[in-house]
Design a protein around this motif. Sequence first.
Motif, PDB file in Angstrom:
ATOM      1  N   GLY A  81      15.975 -38.658   5.716  1.00 17.02           N
ATOM      2  CA  GLY A  81      14.950 -37.673   6.045  1.00 17.02           C
ATOM      3  C   GLY A  81      13.583 -38.185   5.664  1.00 17.02           C
ATOM      4  O   GLY A  81      13.442 -39.194   4.958  1.00 17.02           O
ATOM      5  N   GLU A  82      12.550 -37.478   6.124  1.00 17.33           N
ATOM      6  CA  GLU A  82      11.200 -37.869   5.768  1.00 17.33           C
ATOM      7  C   GLU A  82      10.880 -37.411   4.351  1.00 17.33           C
ATOM      8  O   GLU A  82      11.691 -36.749   3.701  1.00 17.33           O
ATOM      9  N   VAL A  83       9.682 -37.765   3.883  1.00 16.62           N
ATOM     10  CA  VAL A  83       9.264 -37.389   2.536  1.00 16.62           C
ATOM     11  C   VAL A  83       9.198 -35.873   2.412  1.00 16.62           C
ATOM     12  O   VAL A  83       8.649 -35.189   3.281  1.00 16.62           O
ATOM     13  N   GLY A  84       9.781 -35.340   1.344  1.00 16.97           N
ATOM     14  CA  GLY A  84       9.728 -33.906   1.086  1.00 16.97           C
ATOM     15  C   GLY A  84      10.654 -33.077   1.954  1.00 16.97           C
ATOM     16  O   GLY A  84      10.488 -31.861   2.039  1.00 16.97           O
ATOM     17  N   ALA A  85      11.661 -33.715   2.575  1.00 20.13           N
ATOM     18  CA  ALA A  85      12.573 -32.965   3.451  1.00 20.13           C
ATOM     19  C   ALA A  85      13.739 -32.354   2.695  1.00 20.13           C
ATOM     20  O   ALA A  85      14.514 -31.587   3.270  1.00 20.13           O
ATOM     21  N   HIS A 102      14.942 -43.234   3.651  1.00 19.72           N
ATOM     22  CA  HIS A 102      13.910 -42.650   4.499  1.00 19.72           C
ATOM     23  C   HIS A 102      14.241 -42.931   5.962  1.00 19.72           C
ATOM     24  O   HIS A 102      14.500 -44.063   6.342  1.00 19.72           O
ATOM     25  N   GLY A 103      14.221 -41.890   6.755  1.00 17.24           N
ATOM     26  CA  GLY A 103      14.513 -41.998   8.182  1.00 17.24           C
ATOM     27  C   GLY A 103      14.641 -40.620   8.778  1.00 17.24           C
ATOM     28  O   GLY A 103      15.290 -39.744   8.190  1.00 17.24           O
ATOM     29  N   SER A 104      14.038 -40.403   9.934  1.00 22.61           N
ATOM     30  CA  SER A 104      14.031 -39.072  10.531  1.00 22.61           C
ATOM     31  C   SER A 104      15.183 -38.828  11.482  1.00 22.61           C
ATOM     32  O   SER A 104      15.349 -37.709  11.977  1.00 22.61           O
ATOM     33  N   SER A 105      16.002 -39.856  11.769  1.00 23.07           N
ATOM     34  CA  SER A 105      17.130 -39.695  12.685  1.00 23.07           C
ATOM     35  C   SER A 105      18.187 -40.728  12.343  1.00 23.07           C
ATOM     36  O   SER A 105      17.940 -41.693  11.610  1.00 23.07           O
ATOM     37  N   THR A 106      19.376 -40.555  12.914  1.00 28.33           N
ATOM     38  CA  THR A 106      20.452 -41.518  12.682  1.00 28.33           C
ATOM     39  C   THR A 106      20.100 -42.876  13.256  1.00 28.33           C
ATOM     40  O   THR A 106      20.435 -43.916  12.680  1.00 28.33           O
ATOM     41  N   VAL A 107      19.420 -42.892  14.392  1.00 22.85           N
ATOM     42  CA  VAL A 107      19.012 -44.158  15.007  1.00 22.85           C
ATOM     43  C   VAL A 107      18.032 -44.895  14.096  1.00 22.85           C
ATOM     44  O   VAL A 107      18.125 -46.115  13.912  1.00 22.85           O
ATOM     45  N   ASN A 108      17.097 -44.154  13.516  1.00 27.51           N
ATOM     46  CA  ASN A 108      16.134 -44.775  12.597  1.00 27.51           C
ATOM     47  C   ASN A 108      16.829 -45.366  11.378  1.00 27.51           C
ATOM     48  O   ASN A 108      16.450 -46.446  10.894  1.00 27.51           O
ATOM     49  N   ASP A 138      30.403 -43.828   6.295  1.00 23.92           N
ATOM     50  CA  ASP A 138      31.223 -42.819   6.966  1.00 23.92           C
ATOM     51  C   ASP A 138      30.369 -41.801   7.712  1.00 23.92           C
ATOM     52  O   ASP A 138      30.718 -41.395   8.825  1.00 23.92           O
ATOM     53  N   ALA A 139      29.277 -41.364   7.094  1.00 20.22           N
ATOM     54  CA  ALA A 139      28.476 -40.308   7.715  1.00 20.22           C
ATOM     55  C   ALA A 139      27.018 -40.458   7.305  1.00 20.22           C
ATOM     56  O   ALA A 139      26.696 -41.010   6.255  1.00 20.22           O
ATOM     57  N   VAL A 140      26.159 -39.953   8.174  1.00 17.49           N
ATOM     58  CA  VAL A 140      24.722 -39.885   7.895  1.00 17.49           C
ATOM     59  C   VAL A 140      24.280 -38.433   8.036  1.00 17.49           C
ATOM     60  O   VAL A 140      24.552 -37.795   9.062  1.00 17.49           O
ATOM     61  N   ILE A 141      23.631 -37.928   7.002  1.00 19.59           N
ATOM     62  CA  ILE A 141      23.134 -36.543   7.013  1.00 19.59           C
ATOM     63  C   ILE A 141      21.615 -36.595   7.118  1.00 19.59           C
ATOM     64  O   ILE A 141      20.966 -37.271   6.316  1.00 19.59           O
ATOM     65  N   ILE A 142      21.067 -35.892   8.074  1.00 21.99           N
ATOM     66  CA  ILE A 142      19.620 -35.903   8.294  1.00 21.99           C
ATOM     67  C   ILE A 142      19.024 -34.600   7.777  1.00 21.99           C
ATOM     68  O   ILE A 142      19.447 -33.504   8.174  1.00 21.99           O
ATOM     69  N   CYS A 143      18.043 -34.727   6.890  1.00 21.28           N
ATOM     70  CA  CYS A 143      17.274 -33.571   6.408  1.00 21.28           C
ATOM     71  C   CYS A 143      15.905 -33.594   7.087  1.00 21.28           C
ATOM     72  O   CYS A 143      15.275 -34.648   7.185  1.00 21.28           O
ATOM     73  N   SER A 144      15.440 -32.444   7.507  1.00 17.37           N
ATOM     74  CA  SER A 144      14.176 -32.382   8.255  1.00 17.37           C
ATOM     75  C   SER A 144      13.337 -31.206   7.796  1.00 17.37           C
ATOM     76  O   SER A 144      13.858 -30.207   7.292  1.00 17.37           O
ATOM     77  N   GLY A 145      12.033 -31.366   8.008  1.00 17.34           N
ATOM     78  CA  GLY A 145      11.114 -30.247   7.835  1.00 17.34           C
ATOM     79  C   GLY A 145      10.884 -29.603   9.192  1.00 17.34           C
ATOM     80  O   GLY A 145      10.215 -30.183  10.055  1.00 17.34           O
ATOM     81  N   ILE A 146      11.455 -28.434   9.403  1.00 19.84           N
ATOM     82  CA  ILE A 146      11.433 -27.779  10.714  1.00 19.84           C
ATOM     83  C   ILE A 146      10.269 -26.790  10.784  1.00 19.84           C
ATOM     84  O   ILE A 146      10.113 -25.946   9.900  1.00 19.84           O
ATOM     85  N   ARG A 147       9.476 -26.901  11.838  1.00 16.39           N
ATOM     86  CA  ARG A 147       8.410 -25.926  12.102  1.00 16.39           C
ATOM     87  C   ARG A 147       8.861 -25.052  13.270  1.00 16.39           C
ATOM     88  O   ARG A 147       8.684 -25.400  14.433  1.00 16.39           O
ATOM     89  N   LEU A 148       9.483 -23.930  12.926  1.00 17.84           N
ATOM     90  CA  LEU A 148      10.017 -23.044  13.958  1.00 17.84           C
ATOM     91  C   LEU A 148       8.901 -22.512  14.840  1.00 17.84           C
ATOM     92  O   LEU A 148       7.899 -21.975  14.347  1.00 17.84           O
ATOM     93  N   GLU A 149       9.073 -22.680  16.150  1.00 19.28           N
ATOM     94  CA  GLU A 149       8.123 -22.210  17.150  1.00 19.28           C
ATOM     95  C   GLU A 149       6.716 -22.755  16.901  1.00 19.28           C
ATOM     96  O   GLU A 149       5.714 -22.123  17.238  1.00 19.28           O
ATOM     97  N   GLY A 150       6.631 -23.941  16.267  1.00 16.10           N
ATOM     98  CA  GLY A 150       5.344 -24.579  16.042  1.00 16.10           C
ATOM     99  C   GLY A 150       4.499 -23.954  14.961  1.00 16.10           C
ATOM    100  O   GLY A 150       3.285 -24.192  14.906  1.00 16.10           O
ATOM    101  N   SER A 151       5.109 -23.164  14.067  1.00 20.15           N
ATOM    102  CA  SER A 151       4.350 -22.522  13.000  1.00 20.15           C
ATOM    103  C   SER A 151       3.888 -23.560  11.984  1.00 20.15           C
ATOM    104  O   SER A 151       4.372 -24.687  11.944  1.00 20.15           O
ATOM    105  N   LYS A 182       6.720 -25.230   7.064  1.00 18.81           N
ATOM    106  CA  LYS A 182       7.847 -26.129   7.223  1.00 18.81           C
ATOM    107  C   LYS A 182       9.058 -25.596   6.465  1.00 18.81           C
ATOM    108  O   LYS A 182       8.959 -25.256   5.290  1.00 18.81           O
ATOM    109  N   LEU A 183      10.185 -25.546   7.151  1.00 20.52           N
ATOM    110  CA  LEU A 183      11.432 -25.111   6.539  1.00 20.52           C
ATOM    111  C   LEU A 183      12.327 -26.325   6.326  1.00 20.52           C
ATOM    112  O   LEU A 183      12.507 -27.137   7.237  1.00 20.52           O
ATOM    113  N   LYS A 184      12.877 -26.441   5.133  1.00 19.49           N
ATOM    114  CA  LYS A 184      13.774 -27.552   4.842  1.00 19.49           C
ATOM    115  C   LYS A 184      15.163 -27.223   5.383  1.00 19.49           C
ATOM    116  O   LYS A 184      15.780 -26.249   4.968  1.00 19.49           O
ATOM    117  N   ARG A 185      15.625 -28.045   6.302  1.00 17.32           N
ATOM    118  CA  ARG A 185      16.902 -27.810   6.952  1.00 17.32           C
ATOM    119  C   ARG A 185      17.692 -29.115   7.068  1.00 17.32           C
ATOM    120  O   ARG A 185      17.116 -30.187   7.253  1.00 17.32           O
TER     121      ARG A 185
END
Length: 912
Positions: free
Chosen positions: A578-582, A686-692, A712-725, A728-731
Amino acid sequence: MNIKAKLQDAVNALNYGSLSVPDKKEEETCSYRIKQTKSRKTIVINCRDCDCGSSLNDIYCRKNILGILQKEVKADCLVLSRLYERDYEGEALSLLYTLAGFEGIITAYESVEKVPKDCTLPEKKACELERKEIIASFAKTVETDPLKARMEIKRFIQGKMLNKTSEKATRKITEKASGRTIYKISEKVPEKSLEILPICKACSEHFYQMLYEIEEKLSSFPEVSLIKKSETWFLSKRPVENSEKGIGKTIEKTIGKVTGSLIKDTSGEATLAKISRHFPFMASAIRKEKMEKNKYVVDELFDYENGIRPHVRPPFSSSRVYADVPENTEFLECYDIDNREGRKLEVSIYRYIDRPEKFYMIRPPEYNLREEDLKLLEKVRMRMIHHRPKDLVFTDPAVAREYFRRMAKTLLEEELLASGEACSPNELESYADLLARYTNGLGIVEDLLSDARITDVYINAPADKNPVHVVLEGEECVSNVFLSQDDLDALVSRFRIISGRPFGEAVPVLELNLEAFGVRVSVIGDPLSSSGLAYAFRKHSLSPWTLPKLINTGSVSPYAAGLLSFLMDGQASVLVAGEVGAGKTSLLSAMLLEIPQKYRILTIEDTPELPIEKLQSLGWKVQGMSSQSSVLKSGAEMSPETALRAALRLGNSALVLGEVRGEEVKVLYEAMQVGKAGNSVIGTIHGSSTVNVYERIVHTLGVPPASFKATDAVIICSGIRLEGSMKKLKRVSRIAETTSAVIDNSEPSDIFTDIMKYDASQDCLLAGKALEQGQSELIEKIARKWGISIDRALKGIELRARIKEKIAVEGLKKPFLLEAEAVSQANNMFWLLSDSMKKDKPYENEYANGNNSSNNSSNNSSNNSVGNSANNPAGNYAADSEAGCRDDMEPLYKQWETWFENFAKKRSGTGK
């Protein structure tokens, strides 16, 4: 001199047009010093030993302040240092500089021609002398009262007070009592003799035009309220009284028509108490002794203090906390926070109406202390500054903090006994903590970090010109706090001692973890930050995060929590990206609680953030290891690669890497391939996606593609801005497994299969096709290792999800159930009950009988209608695949639920 005479002198010094001050004061100048930083120049005027009011409304103080500003022509801040520090900066300092420039504007016209050279009239010399005296009078007034000088010029122009006739028809009258010079007709003369010659009229208009120019140059200064002249004060016969604000006199009568603008007269009312607040030197004269009823005439007084507002702060803090709310904001909410000292701090949140940002306003009580309390604290603080302990290890922040707190308490008690003053035990403790915070703590930063809603605090360089920014529940806000360079230097010195790491021009980066505050600190300085020191405080919970707690914050769904618990119990190797602070470290901390306590855990971190001590106290076998910082290359620390090789030789353990980022990754994947890594490997990257993540590990860090499938697995954490607000929500946005196919020539997107994926429209993790159809290779791998079918594995994930959801729901009513202690006991009971049921009723081993659960699952799945609920995406599939598998999950859950309810009641103290 009696009090009546002293008061009369004070009033006379303020009378309109009065230019006289005591000779001694005219010879004296205020002492001041210059504090120069890379980006800021501060003038500090020492007012501590001054008998004047340390106020712009004091004629002597004002004259000296303006004189100093005329010498120091370019400064960023002016400080009047008395009991409280009064900071003039920004617009307020700009106004003071404008006032200081009034004198130069007027005196520039002293050498200008007042009467044309070609004038041949006999009155030429008299006219020239008269006009020089007028300009000189204005120049004399502007030294002590620039606004009064501006008003005199304006009134002079409006009144056409220049002598336009011969010297015989007029005379100049000087009223020495008031100090005003007035020009008027002194005697009746024939109208014929009052005729003005054309040449004199043109000459007069030329002089008036000169005054117009001066007045125009002075008109840029805004209007300041004034107290109208010729009003009467009445002082009460009652004796001095001590009030909470320390004002010693009460006022019997109000003053009529006391306020007005610079030019236009207005009316209003104010009390003498109000005047005394703005003119403290007059109030101090009144308070000196008991007075009989007296009457004094007050002339027009400009309220400089009210027109030019300083920022007030206590002397023990050089940081500025602004009390004024910006005009371009609107109120949203307010709440109180309890800091480490048990004090309640008021916080207000505003929204800017002209930009998409919020304003965070905090009001520390120490910025509004009573004078007597502030004096007491200053005495004790100065004694603490000169104290030099010899037997204290300052590298331990907790020990040092407690040492200074106790010392402050002892010194406070001594001062109180010596002065005969009283103080309650609670106040004594609060003051002792306050002194320790500003002596050995983080000062005002502690108040910000004590707000549970704040996750990050940022200080950008130059810090003394930029407000502190805070991240409030995922949304960045501007605060009303400005840290000074002194405070920043003190902080970095303390951090250097605590961390034991170098910091300076050769190594301009410092990283450390402050366990007492649950904060990771990063500092950068010159030459990396050419504008000065910059800080980042990133909070992590003082108590470990748990999966039920993350469910209640919305970061994961209950079924996702059950899946993560299953992966940790199944010793899967997982990367949390995930990115910083995710929220990577928070999730990793929660996942560690899902590793059974019988397994050993080794952690490697460059900056300790994982709750190792808390896990050890709860019974986990955790060994922490520190490695060299990725930024700092200190020779005294072990490189991450060396630390990893050492960890691999410490025996069979679950290996946890604080962050995967360098050459140690090659060693890690080599160990994972040959089985030397032990039970499992968990780390953050640090990485925003599995490809990264794949591209960074394979292409950037040089791990062979074939070796990557050890993950075995990669878990991605993201800062989500719902509807562009703006918030940031940590998800957790994705849980993906690596495929077992040959991936040498595959595209990165073909390497991963989604187990669960985030849906922003529902703000929830939903099952991927592999999980819906029961075809997850990772779940099958763990099931094969345990000797169970994939159907039973899916039922086990569902059971874990129900347990996590039960804890989360009950934790809303009883928050202690969400903490690590309660969750660890709940997990231990689940494992104990599960083992107990296996011993009593052994499970059938499908693999021992030669059954291929994967094939069976695939055949059965084609005939099933699969549910896609976030909480139970595989529920329907598992329910229709119970052949050869005894359904004992429900009895296991019932037993656990009974234990949990009794545990919750017992811990909450109900006993029912």
